[in-house]
Write an enzyme that holds these catalytic residues in place. Structure first.
Site, PDB file in Angstrom:
ATOM      1  N   CYS A  89      -2.195  48.974  33.746  1.00 20.22           N
ATOM      2  CA  CYS A  89      -2.938  48.987  32.492  1.00 20.22           C
ATOM      3  C   CYS A  89      -3.291  47.557  32.111  1.00 20.22           C
ATOM      4  CB  CYS A  89      -2.079  49.633  31.405  1.00 20.22           C
ATOM      5  SG  CYS A  89      -2.871  49.707  29.780  1.00 20.22           S
ATOM      6  N   HIS A 131      -5.805  58.476  31.407  1.00 24.11           N
ATOM      7  CA  HIS A 131      -5.233  57.210  30.926  1.00 24.11           C
ATOM      8  C   HIS A 131      -5.917  56.754  29.634  1.00 24.11           C
ATOM      9  CE1 HIS A 131      -3.413  53.129  31.791  1.00 24.11           C
ATOM     10  NE2 HIS A 131      -4.403  52.783  30.988  1.00 24.11           N
ATOM     11  N   GLU A 132      -7.260  56.774  29.629  1.00 20.29           N
ATOM     12  CA  GLU A 132      -7.991  56.281  28.454  1.00 20.29           C
ATOM     13  C   GLU A 132      -7.840  57.220  27.271  1.00 20.29           C
ATOM     14  OE1 GLU A 132      -8.764  53.242  28.676  1.00 20.29           O
ATOM     15  OE2 GLU A 132      -8.570  53.190  30.847  1.00 20.29           O
ATOM     16  N   HIS A 135      -4.662  56.442  25.607  1.00 21.58           N
ATOM     17  CA  HIS A 135      -4.785  55.277  24.706  1.00 21.58           C
ATOM     18  C   HIS A 135      -5.256  55.709  23.324  1.00 21.58           C
ATOM     19  CE1 HIS A 135      -3.827  51.651  26.876  1.00 21.58           C
ATOM     20  NE2 HIS A 135      -4.622  51.956  27.882  1.00 21.58           N
TER      21      HIS A 135
END
Length: 163
Positions: A89, A131-132, A135
């Site tokens: 990351c 993953h995003e 976030h």
């Protein structure tokens, strides 16, 4: 627009659930332009708005020459047998740990014209979508690690030069 600085582990914005984009205005257009510029730095697969300090649900991606963005993303489908993949990351520089991810992901959202869009893929694109979106939900990939790996990751974070 411009390449924006990436916020690092420990910045509260990275642990905050991002707000929906309510209106496509000049601020939103500038955010997307900055996300697209920022994700095109070599070695980057995705950048969430929270990683550049903006608490809004949007991210950009750059995988295998496919560059794009999605506003108000929602993961619609995750499929296949979850597998452990090496993950890093930008907000936790220099650390890579095996993280459980689905091999296929499909997300829906909107574009700058307010039109519905869908982004789907396998491999790195599937990983980036997951993953995003994490976030934007205030999660870092470190939060998904098994306990022994998370303990080791936190040790490495504490010993890093950037922390």
């Amino acid at each position: 627009m411009s390449v924006r600085e990436i916020r690092l582990f420990g910045d509260p914005v990275l642990k905050t659930v991002s707000d929906e984009v309510a209106e496509i205005d000049e601020r939103t257009r500038g955010l997307i332009a900055d996300l697209l510029d920022t994700v095109q730095v070599p070695g980057r697969a995705g950048v969430a708005a929270s990683q550049i300090g903006v608490n809004l649900r949007a991210f950009s991606y750059n995988v295998d020459g496919q560059i794009g963005y999605i506003i108000n993303p929602v993961i619609e489908e995750l499929s296949g047998e979850p597998e452990m993949v090496d993950e890093g990351c930008l907000s936790v520089p220099g650390l890579w740990f095996p993280t459980r991810r689905y091999p296929f992901a499909r997300a829906r959202g909107i574009d700058l014209d307010g039109n519905a869009i869908e982004v789907s893929g396998t491999g790195v694109l599937a990983q980036a979508l997951q993953h995003e979106t994490d976030h934007l939900d205030g999660l870092l990939y470190l939060d998904r690690l098994e306990k022994p790996e998370r303990r080791e990751a936190m040790r490495q974070v504490r010993e890093s030069k950037w922390f």
